[in-house]
Scaffold this active site. Structure first.
Site, short mmCIF file in Angstrom:
data_model
loop_
_atom_site.label_atom_id
_atom_site.label_comp_id
_atom_site.label_asym_id
_atom_site.label_seq_id
_atom_site.Cartn_x
_atom_site.Cartn_y
_atom_site.Cartn_z
N MET A 337 0.82 -1.21 0.00
CA MET A 337 0.00 0.00 0.00
C MET A 337 0.86 1.27 0.00
O MET A 337 0.63 2.18 -0.79
CB MET A 337 -0.92 0.02 1.23
CG MET A 337 -1.98 -1.04 1.24
SD MET A 337 -3.11 -0.95 -0.16
CE MET A 337 -4.17 0.39 0.32
N VAL A 413 2.45 0.63 7.72
CA VAL A 413 3.29 -0.51 8.10
C VAL A 413 2.39 -1.71 8.41
O VAL A 413 1.18 -1.64 8.24
CB VAL A 413 4.20 -0.17 9.31
CG1 VAL A 413 5.13 1.00 8.97
CG2 VAL A 413 3.39 0.17 10.56
N HIS A 463 -7.88 5.85 4.96
CA HIS A 463 -7.91 4.46 4.53
C HIS A 463 -8.03 4.38 3.01
O HIS A 463 -9.05 4.76 2.43
CB HIS A 463 -9.11 3.76 5.21
CG HIS A 463 -9.24 2.31 4.88
ND1 HIS A 463 -10.45 1.68 4.76
CD2 HIS A 463 -8.30 1.37 4.62
CE1 HIS A 463 -10.25 0.41 4.46
NE2 HIS A 463 -8.96 0.20 4.37
P1 NAD Z 1 2.87 -4.79 3.46
O1 NAD Z 1 3.31 -5.91 4.31
O2 NAD Z 1 2.90 -4.97 1.99
O3 NAD Z 1 3.75 -3.50 3.77
C1 NAD Z 1 4.12 -3.10 5.05
C2 NAD Z 1 5.45 -2.39 4.94
O4 NAD Z 1 5.75 -1.82 6.19
C3 NAD Z 1 6.62 -3.33 4.58
O5 NAD Z 1 7.34 -2.78 3.51
C4 NAD Z 1 7.44 -3.35 5.86
O6 NAD Z 1 8.83 -3.50 5.60
C5 NAD Z 1 7.13 -1.98 6.42
N1 NAD Z 1 7.41 -1.88 7.86
C6 NAD Z 1 7.11 -2.77 8.83
N2 NAD Z 1 7.54 -2.29 10.01
C7 NAD Z 1 8.09 -1.10 9.78
C8 NAD Z 1 8.70 -0.13 10.60
N3 NAD Z 1 8.82 -0.30 11.88
N4 NAD Z 1 9.16 0.99 10.00
C9 NAD Z 1 9.03 1.19 8.69
N5 NAD Z 1 8.47 0.30 7.88
C10 NAD Z 1 8.00 -0.82 8.40
O7 NAD Z 1 1.41 -4.40 3.96
P2 NAD Z 1 0.27 -3.59 3.22
O8 NAD Z 1 -0.67 -4.53 2.57
O9 NAD Z 1 0.88 -2.51 2.41
O10 NAD Z 1 -0.52 -2.96 4.45
C11 NAD Z 1 -0.03 -1.84 5.13
C12 NAD Z 1 -1.15 -1.20 5.91
O11 NAD Z 1 -2.18 -0.82 5.01
C13 NAD Z 1 -1.81 -2.13 6.92
O12 NAD Z 1 -2.17 -1.38 8.04
C14 NAD Z 1 -3.04 -2.62 6.20
O13 NAD Z 1 -4.07 -2.98 7.07
C15 NAD Z 1 -3.42 -1.38 5.42
N6 NAD Z 1 -4.26 -1.61 4.23
C16 NAD Z 1 -4.00 -2.65 3.41
C17 NAD Z 1 -4.79 -2.84 2.29
C18 NAD Z 1 -4.51 -3.96 1.32
O14 NAD Z 1 -5.33 -4.18 0.40
N7 NAD Z 1 -3.40 -4.66 1.45
C19 NAD Z 1 -5.86 -1.96 2.03
C20 NAD Z 1 -6.07 -0.89 2.88
C21 NAD Z 1 -5.27 -0.72 3.98
#
Ligand code: NAD
Length: 737
Positions: A337, A413, A463
């Site tokens: 995301m 994250v 969001h």
């Molecule tokens: P993801 O696992 O693809 O990405 C998370 C990223 O955060 C990774 O690159 C990781 O290295 C990084 N990260 C973790 N800990 C960290 C830290 N301490 N400092 C800096 N970076 C850090 O996950 P995602 O699917 O992108 O989801 C991220 C957020 O977005 C979540 O809260 C999720 O609920 C929300 N979200 C996801 C979706 C979806 O469709 N995947 C949709 C809406 C919202």
């Protein structure tokens, strides 16, 4: 004569240049006043013997967006008011009103002097219908020129001559395609179709238009000449005999019979091509009057046109907070995301700092933008230079202190309370005074996350939906302590990246996901009952949903469903979820390793491309199926739409969503809720709360208590009220009236 919205300058050759340039508007639009002035200009140039012809153009960078909101809104309220006065004459009065624009354009084309439309930018709807009534049309070949009759997208159709002039200039198949899809044409495509006479360099536009007149352009349209035949020969030809049955079938396939406006286009063209032009215009006027009385047109215009614009322009923005200028935005978490959030931010021209745990992870996030830019450049949507500029705005780093310059920090994250807590603390150690922190969490309540913050008033949820580059909706979530400034900044940011916001109070699943999971869970229930999966999926699409619930579950991932159900149990207890739903996702994920599209196995099978996905045959063994003929598709449709609409109603009853416009727009942009209904709340208002309550009670008897109507719905039903009356988004207007 002087006009407010136009200038008229006649040159030495007797060519009057009429320039449309509305003061205080960024885009020219048709209003009552514009129509009155255009009528007066027509009279003036017709009467003036010194004027040999007219070139009509725009003084703005775009030509015109078509009709103004207030004019369209006015037609609905006019009809309602007339109906209240005298139902027997209301339709006739509406008929006369809707004929005004068409009548004016007809007057221009039959006034005896040649008019040429010089199209210098976006030319939509009524503006293109005006151009079609001109005897000549020249369009600039600049990339910004888009020509379209997009009315069908908001439930109506081109009702000012468009359905008659287009098929008299181009073949019926292309005409139908253009109008029933509402798609845009480039200048060269419009020329190839015969809809414009010339496509020229932008600086040649006015000279070329004037030259057409000097070359003796006839002030008579082809269809007003004796012996005129429509391209392809009209309706009674062998080619037409092939086209029309197929056209109705294709329209049925594409729209499921849900869009009266689209069907009216077919009727107008088919009937109109068989009669003289003025009669054809009356046929169009008659259908337009009919369509304006449909619930679909009313609801679609309200949600897809009016509400969407109002929300986009910050209807929910708190007054008194100065507009935010973003010098820099930081995105923390450059994963799936975060990387895309970085891209849409840079695409809006805002410098972005992309932070992840280490430099490699941050760099990897930027490669997503590189890929998107490369794709856009290849497709000609972006120049190489524009792409390079966009990428230069994204700075990947692992250094948290880089957030110090950001006006807004967006956290994306892992969905893990502890990880988010650490990130919030680390970010706040460097965040500047007055900057806002936004979390992109999809499931964790904002109020709880804000407890980790030293400045909860500056803490908010923003969001996004995936894929971020394509999805137009953003949910802005208010925590208990979120302040006005945070809301204003979040809304300004969403506006800057050209998405539509809805503002939602804090709750599990917020608004969109609460509704989406109702849709998916209803499909689970149907599987348990033995409804064939193919029927569930197909009826969902016939009901106007863009994807079936099982396909959608594969997209969002079945293991995500599992996580969410488990989290609900952990937080709220066993009773919070249906044990059969939990058992189904556990079986799919843990036993069968079917997680959805992401591992190529879910409710569907995903063979290597170019083969298409197909429903997993094993479903039939897991859930013994009823015979298809024993299942009523009308009930499947009712269940799928009702379960979502009921959830939307609950969110309003609970005060999670406070404005019906947001519930409607959110449902359409968030998960494509049957757009012809105008959205999940308009679905209820459209049939009336009384009918909806009866439908819920009927479904509850056969399919479970989750269909029981809520107290609010029963109250609305009893009082004959709508959501838009109870939660009136325009209290000031109501007071003034
Ligand atoms: P993801 O696992 O693809 O990405 C998370 C990223 O955060 C990774 O690159 C990781 O290295 C990084 N990260 C973790 N800990 C960290 C830290 N301490 N400092 C800096 N970076 C850090 O996950 P995602 O699917 O992108 O989801 C991220 C957020 O977005 C979540 O809260 C999720 O609920 C929300 N979200 C996801 C979706 C979806 O469709 N995947 C949709 C809406 C919202």
């Amino acid at each position: 004569m002087a006009y407010k919205n136009f200038t008229v300058e006649t040159d030495a050759d007797g060519i009057a240049l009429v320039t449309w340039n509305m003061p205080d508007k960024s885009m020219n639009v048709f209003t009552e006043e514009v129509m009155v002035e255009l009528n007066a200009i027509t009279d003036e140039v017709t009467a003036d013997a010194a004027v040999k012809g007219v070139v009509f153009t725009s003084g703005k960078s775009s030509f015109s967006g078509g009709a103004d909101l207030s004019m369209i809104k006015g037609m609905f309220s006019f009809y309602q008011a007339e109906k209240a006065k005298d139902a027997s004459t209301a339709a006739q009065k509406l008929f006369d009103l809707v004929g005004k624009m068409s009548g004016l354009f007809r007057k221009i084309e039959t006034a005896g002097k040649p008019w040429v439309s010089a199209i210098n930018g976006t030319c939509m709807g009524g503006a293109f219908e005006l151009s079609l009534a001109c005897h000549g049309r020249v369009a600039s070949n600049a990339k910004s020129v888009k020509i379209a009759l997009p009315e069908v997208k908001v439930g109506i159709f081109p009702g000012a001559g468009g359905t008659q002039r287009v098929p008299r200039l181009t073949n019926a198949q292309d005409a139908l395609q253009m109008m029933t899809t509402g798609s845009s044409l480039t200048a060269s495509r419009a020329k190839a179709m015969g809809l414009v006479h010339q496509a020229v360099e932008p600086d040649q536009l006015i000279p070329a238009a004037k030259q057409m007149i000097k070359d003796g352009l006839k002030p008579v349209q082809p269809w007003d000449e004796k012996g005129f035949k429509a391209p392809g020969g009209g309706i009674w030809t062998p080619a037409a005999a092939q086209l029309w049955p197929a056209a109705t079938a294709i329209l049925r396939r594409e729209t499921g019979g849900n869009y009266p406006g689209a069907l009216a286009i077919l009727k107008c063209v088919y009937e109109g091509l068989q009669v003289p032009f003025d009669t054809a215009l009356r046929i169009e006027q008659r259908y337009f009057t009919q369509i304006l009385q449909t619930t679909e047109a009313f609801s679609m215009i309200r949600s897809l046109f009016i509400s969407m614009q109002e929300l986009g322009k910050g209807a929910r923005r708190p007054a008194g907070v100065p507009k935010s200028e973003f010098t820099r935005v930081a995105v923390v978490g450059a994963g799936f995301m975060g990387a895309s959030i970085g891209y849409v931010t840079a695409a809006a021209g805002i410098p972005v700092t992309l932070i992840d745990r280490d430099q490699a992870a941050a760099d990897k996030g930027k490669t997503v933008s590189e890929g998107l830019v490369q794709g856009s450049v290849q497709k000609g949507r972006m120049t190489k230079e524009e792409g390079e500029k966009l990428l230069s705005l994204i700075t990947p780093t692992a250094d948290y202190s880089a957030v110090k310059d950001a006006d807004l920090v967006i956290e994306a994250v892992f969905e893990d309370r502890q990880v988010k807590k650490e990130v919030i603390e680390k970010v706040e150690a460097h965040m500047k005074e007055g900057a806002i922190f936004a979390s992109n969490t999809s499931t964790l309540p904002i109020t709880g996350l804000a407890k980790n913050s030293k400045r909860p008033a500056d803490f908010i949820g923003v969001h996004f939906f995936s894929p971020v580059e394509k999805m137009m909706l953003t949910e802005v979530i208010l925590g208990k302590e979120t302040g006005d400034k945070a809301l204003a900044v979040a809304l300004d940011y969403v506006a800057a990246i050209k998405k539509t916001p809805i503002v939602v109070n804090d709750t599990r699943g917020f608004y969109v996901n609460r509704c989406v999971f109702r849709y998916i869970h209803e499909a689970y229930d149907m599987l348990f009952e033995g409804v064939p999966a193919a029927m569930i999926e197909n009826v969902a699409k016939q009901s106007g949903m863009p994807v079936g619930p099982l396909s959608l579950n594969d997209e969002v991932a079945i293991d995500l469903s599992q996580k969410i159900l488990k989290a609900s149990i952990a937080d709220l207890g066993e009773g919070a979820v249906d044990p059969k739903h939990m058992a189904l996702v556990n079986k799919m994920v843990d036993e069968l390793d079917r997680k959805g599209r992401k591992n190529g196995r879910g409710f569907y099978e995903y063979p290597a491309k170019p083969a298409k996905k197909f429903l997993w045959p094993g479903l039939k063994e897991l859930f013994p199926q009823q015979k298809a003929e024993d299942v009523d598709p009308a009930i499947i449709r009712e269940r799928l739409l009702t379960t979502i609409a009921l959830e939307a109603a609950r969110t309003m009853e609970e005060g999670i969503v406070t404005d019906p416009r947001e519930a409607d727009v959110g449902s359409i942009l968030g998960f494509g809720f049957a757009p012809y209904t105008g959205g999940a709340i308009s679905y209820i208002d459209g049939m009336g709360a009384k009918a909806f309550v009866a439908q819920c009670e009927k479904l509850a008897k056969s399919y479970g208590d989750h269909f029981q109507p809520t107290p609010l719905l029963k109250d609305l039903a009893e009082k004959g009220e709508t959501f838009y009356q109870r939660f009136n988004p325009y209290p000031a207007e109501a007071k003034a009236a």
